[in-house]
Design an enzyme around this catalytic site. Sequence first.
Site, PDB file in Angstrom:
ATOM      1  N   LYS A 130       0.833  -1.237   0.132  1.00 18.38           N
ATOM      2  CA  LYS A 130       0.044  -0.082   0.181  1.00 18.38           C
ATOM      3  C   LYS A 130       0.820   1.063  -0.153  1.00 18.38           C
ATOM      4  CE  LYS A 130      -4.464   0.879   0.182  1.00 18.38           C
ATOM      5  NZ  LYS A 130      -5.633  -0.094  -0.156  1.00 18.38           N
ATOM      6  N   ASP A 170      -7.007   4.248  -4.640  1.00 18.59           N
ATOM      7  CA  ASP A 170      -7.436   3.880  -3.510  1.00 18.59           C
ATOM      8  C   ASP A 170      -8.228   5.206  -3.282  1.00 18.59           C
ATOM      9  OD1 ASP A 170      -7.618   1.976  -1.093  1.00 18.59           O
ATOM     10  OD2 ASP A 170      -7.387   3.844   0.068  1.00 18.59           O
TER      11      ASP A 170
HETATM   12  N1  GLU Z   1      -7.304   0.145  -3.126  1.00 17.47           N
HETATM   13  C1  GLU Z   1      -8.070  -1.319  -3.343  1.00 17.47           C
HETATM   14  C2  GLU Z   1      -8.102  -2.001  -2.161  1.00 17.47           C
HETATM   15  O1  GLU Z   1      -8.193  -1.620  -1.047  1.00 17.47           O
HETATM   16  C3  GLU Z   1      -7.558  -1.633  -4.618  1.00 17.47           C
HETATM   17  C4  GLU Z   1      -6.115  -1.982  -4.741  1.00 17.47           C
HETATM   18  C5  GLU Z   1      -5.767  -2.460  -6.115  1.00 17.47           C
HETATM   19  O2  GLU Z   1      -6.470  -2.634  -7.123  1.00 17.47           O
HETATM   20  O3  GLU Z   1      -4.518  -2.995  -6.152  1.00 17.47           O
HETATM   21  O4  GLU Z   1      -8.106  -3.173  -2.248  1.00 17.47           O
END
Ligand code: GLU
Length: 450
Positions: A130, A170
Site C-alpha cells: 500500500k 484507493d
Molecule cells: N485500493 C483497493 C483495495 O483496497 C484496490 C487495490 C488494487 O487494485 O491494487 O483493495
Amino acid sequence: MADILNVKVSEFMAKVIAKNPGESEFHQAVKEVVESLMPFIEENPKYHYAKVLERMVEPERVMMFRVPWVDDNGEIQINRGYRIQMNSAIGPYKGGLRFHPTVNLGILKFLAFEQVFKNSLTTLPMGGGKGGSDFDPKGKSDNEVMRFCQSFMTELQRFIGSNTDVPAGDIGVGGREIGYLYGQYKRIRNEFTGVLTGKAIEWGGSLIRPEATGYGAVYFADQMLKTRGQDLKGKIAVVSGSGNVSQYAVEKLIQLGAKVVTMSDSLGFVYDPDGFNEEKLAFVLELKNIRRGRIKEYADKYNVKYFEGETPWGIKCDAAFPCATQNEINEDDAKKLLKNGCYLVSEGANMPSTPEAVEVYIEAKILYGPGKAANAGGVATSGLEMTQNSMRLPWSREEVDARLHQIMIDIHETCVKYGTEKDGFINYVKGANIGGFIKIADAMISQGVV
Ligand code: GLU
C-alpha cells in the site's frame, strides 16, 4: 484454553505496540487477525515454530520520501510519499495508493496488512502493499494534481515494476491520478508495462475495473443472503460514501432490485426514501467524478433531506454497505443498525467498523462480510488487468464480470470453509483471516526464513 489464548494475544500485541508506537489503526488491524488466528496456530504448530505471524507484521520494506511540487500560485509545497511493501510470498506487491490528508505510516501499514490477506483470498498470485501521500487532491486544479503526481512518481518509480510492485488507486486516487502517474513512469523508465492498474481502457486498463469493488461487495452480500435462502430483491440498503466504491455498489444494488436510500460524503448524507435509480445515480457520478462537488447538491436537486455532519447508520434498513473509510461505524452506530432491523453488513471500505462494532455484529450473529473479503473484488479485478497486460489481450466486459463474480463466490466459499462455527453460524472474520493466512503462511514456510 480461551484464557491461555487471550494471554498469547495480549503478549503478541504488546510487542507489536511497543515496536510500532502510535500506529493505532495498524494495531487494530493486527489485533483482529491475531485473535482469529491464535487458536488456529495453536492447533497447527508448524506456523508457530516458523514464526509466520511474527514475520507478517513486519513489512518487508518501507519507503518514505519527499514529494516537492509547485502550486498554481508558484509556491513550493512539500508532501510526504510512502510505499509499504508488506509481503511478497505469493506474488508481486499489490495494493492501492491513497492521497488524503489523514495518510500516515500507521494508516498505510494497516491497509498494507489487510491487503496481504485480501489478495490471498482472491485466489490470484498477488502479494500485498500500500502507499500514498498526505496530499489532498480536493480543491486542487488538474494541473496541480498532475504536478504532484509527476513528482510522486519520479521517486516511486525506482521501487516498483510490473513484476515487483504494482500500485493502483484507493481514496483520492482515481482514473485521473493513475493517468498522470502512468505517464510519468513511462517517461522515466521508457517502458509500456502493466506497472499500475486502474488504467484507462484505451491504454491497458480492464473493463469492469472501475465497477469491481462496488459490484464485488454486492455479489458478496448476495452470497451471504443465499446462505439464508434470500436475495437482495426488495431489500432496503443504506450506503455510505459517494466515491468509486459506493457508486458501483449502488448501481449493482439497483440492478439486483434493492432499494438504496442513502449516500454520503465527509460533510453529511442524503436520505432518499424513494430510492436511487439510474438517472439519479448518473447525477451523482457527474457531480463527484467531473464537477467534484458535494453530495448536498443531490438533496437540493431531488428535494430530499440532507443531514449535515451525520452518518447514515440511524436510517432503517435491511442491509448496510459502508463504502467510505476506516472506523466509520462505531459501537453505537452498530447498535442503531441492528435495532432498526439491519441484519447484513458488507464492507466496501477497508476496516469501516471499529472492533466494538464488529463485536456487536458477531454477538447478534448477523451476516457480516469484513472488508478484506467483501471488497476484494477491486484488487481481484486489478489482478485480471495484470493478466490481460501480460497477455497483451483484452477481455470483454462479460468475461471480466463473470470472473469477478466467480472470485467473489470462491472467497465466500473460503470464508464458509474456515469460518463456520459449531452451531452453524458463519463467522466471516475468522473465515477470511484463516483462509487468507494459510496460503501465505505455507508459501513463507516453503521459501525458508525470508
Ligand atoms: N485500493 C483497493 C483495495 O483496497 C484496490 C487495490 C488494487 O487494485 O491494487 O483493495
